[in-house]
Design an enzyme around this catalytic site. Structure first.
Site, PDB file in Angstrom:
ATOM      1  N   GLY A  85       0.819  -1.207   0.000  1.00 48.25           N
ATOM      2  CA  GLY A  85       0.000   0.000   0.000  1.00 48.25           C
ATOM      3  C   GLY A  85       0.852   1.256   0.000  1.00 48.25           C
ATOM      4  O   GLY A  85       1.071   1.838  -1.056  1.00 48.25           O
ATOM      5  N   SER A 130       4.372  -5.353  -4.071  1.00 48.67           N
ATOM      6  CA  SER A 130       4.169  -3.917  -4.112  1.00 48.67           C
ATOM      7  C   SER A 130       4.964  -3.219  -2.990  1.00 48.67           C
ATOM      8  O   SER A 130       6.172  -3.423  -2.886  1.00 48.67           O
ATOM      9  CB  SER A 130       2.668  -3.602  -4.030  1.00 48.67           C
ATOM     10  OG  SER A 130       2.412  -2.268  -4.371  1.00 48.67           O
ATOM     11  N   TYR A 131       4.301  -2.435  -2.125  1.00 46.54           N
ATOM     12  CA  TYR A 131       5.048  -1.763  -1.056  1.00 46.54           C
ATOM     13  C   TYR A 131       5.578  -2.753  -0.019  1.00 46.54           C
ATOM     14  O   TYR A 131       6.416  -2.401   0.808  1.00 46.54           O
ATOM     15  CB  TYR A 131       4.195  -0.680  -0.378  1.00 46.54           C
ATOM     16  CG  TYR A 131       5.035   0.281   0.433  1.00 46.54           C
ATOM     17  CD1 TYR A 131       5.724   1.322  -0.176  1.00 46.54           C
ATOM     18  CD2 TYR A 131       5.170   0.120   1.805  1.00 46.54           C
ATOM     19  CE1 TYR A 131       6.519   2.182   0.553  1.00 46.54           C
ATOM     20  CE2 TYR A 131       5.959   0.982   2.550  1.00 46.54           C
ATOM     21  CZ  TYR A 131       6.632   2.012   1.919  1.00 46.54           C
ATOM     22  OH  TYR A 131       7.432   2.866   2.649  1.00 46.54           O
ATOM     23  N   ASP A 138       2.458  -4.432 -15.672  1.00 51.48           N
ATOM     24  CA  ASP A 138       2.229  -3.493 -14.574  1.00 51.48           C
ATOM     25  C   ASP A 138       2.963  -2.193 -14.882  1.00 51.48           C
ATOM     26  O   ASP A 138       4.170  -2.193 -15.110  1.00 51.48           O
ATOM     27  CB  ASP A 138       2.743  -4.097 -13.267  1.00 51.48           C
ATOM     28  CG  ASP A 138       2.642  -3.143 -12.085  1.00 51.48           C
ATOM     29  OD1 ASP A 138       1.801  -2.218 -12.145  1.00 51.48           O
ATOM     30  OD2 ASP A 138       3.394  -3.322 -11.117  1.00 51.48           O
ATOM     31  N   HIS A 157       0.121  -6.139 -11.857  1.00 49.55           N
ATOM     32  CA  HIS A 157       0.720  -5.870 -10.544  1.00 49.55           C
ATOM     33  C   HIS A 157       0.527  -7.041  -9.585  1.00 49.55           C
ATOM     34  O   HIS A 157       1.412  -7.372  -8.810  1.00 49.55           O
ATOM     35  CB  HIS A 157       0.079  -4.595  -9.975  1.00 49.55           C
ATOM     36  CG  HIS A 157       0.768  -4.039  -8.778  1.00 49.55           C
ATOM     37  ND1 HIS A 157       2.049  -3.528  -8.821  1.00 49.55           N
ATOM     38  CD2 HIS A 157       0.361  -3.886  -7.494  1.00 49.55           C
ATOM     39  CE1 HIS A 157       2.392  -3.081  -7.622  1.00 49.55           C
ATOM     40  NE2 HIS A 157       1.383  -3.298  -6.802  1.00 49.55           N
TER      41      HIS A 157
END
Length: 456
Positions: A86, A182-183, A379, A431
């Site tokens: 996130g 991701s994060y 992505d 992603h």
């Protein structure tokens, strides 16, 4: 006969814990009997609940354990912790419900169906909603939601693991891996570093940490910026002039926040890209969600908080059902806000975020841990070019040069093996690689666990 009588008595007095040790009692309390709308013939156990990570502040993290099928050796298979990023997004919403978990949610938001490529076919999976304020995880100290950052997230996750292994001692000393996307490209190596460093000098550590796996991971600001803008340009998403403007206006990785000129250039790029799904540029965007996905914000101004396909709507319907929360032993404190896939507060008030994870990679590679990095190549948020630039910056020796890997005679992607790190791409995946290419992602995870190259 005496043993049978003893067992019966123990069961009768289970609620008061007469015969049971605390871990067994706690596990039985967290055992999921059945999820509403769950399909039949589920051959694995599930547990969920809370682990307090800070008594003074009242921070407690919510977990969901999905064991591997007992017929496939759940007692010997490794344990994998899965983290979504996130920052501020739920691992239950994304990893568990959309990607690698055993169930997917139907459009009615009430019933589930089985995921044939669930990763718990290969390992036991522990999904963690982190930090406090994300999903069902909470804090009794409101200011915690406005001061979350990388360091506290990693420390709380480590504290969670220590307490969780006390609740589930059968997993102590089991091969343990950390995975995410991701994060979580920050979360995973940061937590890995803490576990590795605190295991030093311990002959037989409780957390038997073996390595980590990250996908489309935020890694290094400098290379993420360069690689992202290059991806936009080479895939025809922006004009030549906008690409040049971004390269000049955006100060690559030297500041936590982009300049006004950079933000203006990013706005131009957004208009040029049009109504696409940046998390999967060749798939149709979900109707009426473009404005949600395109929320520009501070540290990674082109990155909204999470991939937002229509399945996110089903998650918010399902996990807000009272009967679902009861089955999951969730929301026991009756928090004042609805369960959401991503927390607006946590994501928008993020505190510390180091510019680069590369020093951590160097340390953990030197430690001999198994490290795999994968990337879906459609992505545009954390694209394959960004990841390749970051890996190149590590200056690792190549063991096996770039080659195509195959699934049933068809190219599934490409791979390169370095000394201490394996890189894999998955063709046609966005992603969330397991969402778009579930079979190929399953093959990737199996190869990671077996520590074997991708199939040729």
């Amino acid at each position: 006969m005496g043993h049978c009588l003893f067992s019966v008595i123990c069961i009768l007095f289970l609620l008061v814990g007469t015969c049971f040790s605390s871990p067994i009692r706690d596990q039985l309390r967290d055992r999921i009997t059945e999820l509403p709308g769950q399909p039949g013939n589920v051959g694995f156990a599930q547990f969920s609940g809370y682990v307090t990570v800070n008594d003074q502040a009242g921070r407690a993290l919510f977990y969901w354990l999905v064991e591997s099928s007992s017929s496939r050796g759940a007692k010997s298979r490794p344990l994998v912790l899965w983290l979504n990023g996130g920052p501020g997004c739920s691992s239950v919403a994304y990893g568990a419900a959309e990607e690698i978990g055993p169930f997917r949610i139907r459009p009615d938001g009430k019933t589930l169906y089985s995921n044939p490529y669930a990763w718990n076919n290969l390992a036991n999976f522990l999904f963690l909603e982190s930090p406090a304020g994300v999903g069902f995880s909470y804090s009794n100290t409101t200011s915690d939601l406005y001061t979350a950052g990388d360091q506290r997230t990693a420390e709380d996750a480590y504290t969670f693991l220590i307490h969780w292994f006390e609740r589930f001692p059968q997993y102590k000393h089991r091969d343990f891996y950390i995975a995410g996307e991701s994060y979580a490209g920050h979360y995973v190596p940061q937590l890995s570093q803490i576990v590795y460093q605190r295991n030093k000098g311990i002959q037989n550590p409780i957390i038997n940490f073996k390595g980590f796996l990250v996908g489309n991971a935020v890694t290094d600001d400098y290379h993420d910026y360069i690689g992202t803008f290059e991806y936009w340009w080479t895939h025809g998403l922006i004009s030549d002039s906008t690409y040049r403007m971004l390269r000049v206006a955006c100060d690559f990785g030297s500041s936590q926040h982009p300049s006004l000129e950079c933000m203006k250039a990013l706005k131009v790029a957004e208009v040029e890209q049009g109504n696409i799904d940046p998390y999967s540029i060749f798939t149709r965007p979900c109707n009426n969600t473009g404005s949600l996905r395109r929320n520009l914000r501070g540290h990674y101004p082109w990155m909204s908080r999470a991939y937002d396909p229509c399945t996110e709507r089903y998650s918010e319907m399902y996990f807000n059902l009272p009967e679902v929360q009861k089955a999951l032993h969730a929301n026991t404190t009756m928090i004042s806000y609805q369960w959401k896939t991503c927390s607006d507060i946590v994501g928008n008030y993020w505190a510390d975020s180091p510019l680069s994870m590369l020093p951590l990679y160097s340390e953990l590679i030197a430690a001999g841990l198994r490290i795999w990095v994968y990337s879906g190549d459609t992505d545009a948020v954390v694209p394959v070019t960004a990841t390749r630039y970051s890996i190149d910056a590590l200056k690792l020796q190549t063991i096996t040069n770039w080659y195509p890997w195959y699934d049933n005679g068809k190219v599934g992607g490409w791979s390169q093996v370095y000394k201490g790190l394996t890189f894999v791409t998955v063709t046609g995946a966005g992603h969330e690689v397991p969402l778009h290419r579930p079979r190929q992602a399953f093959i990737l995870f199996r190869s990671f666990l077996e520590n074997k190259p991708m199939p040729r």
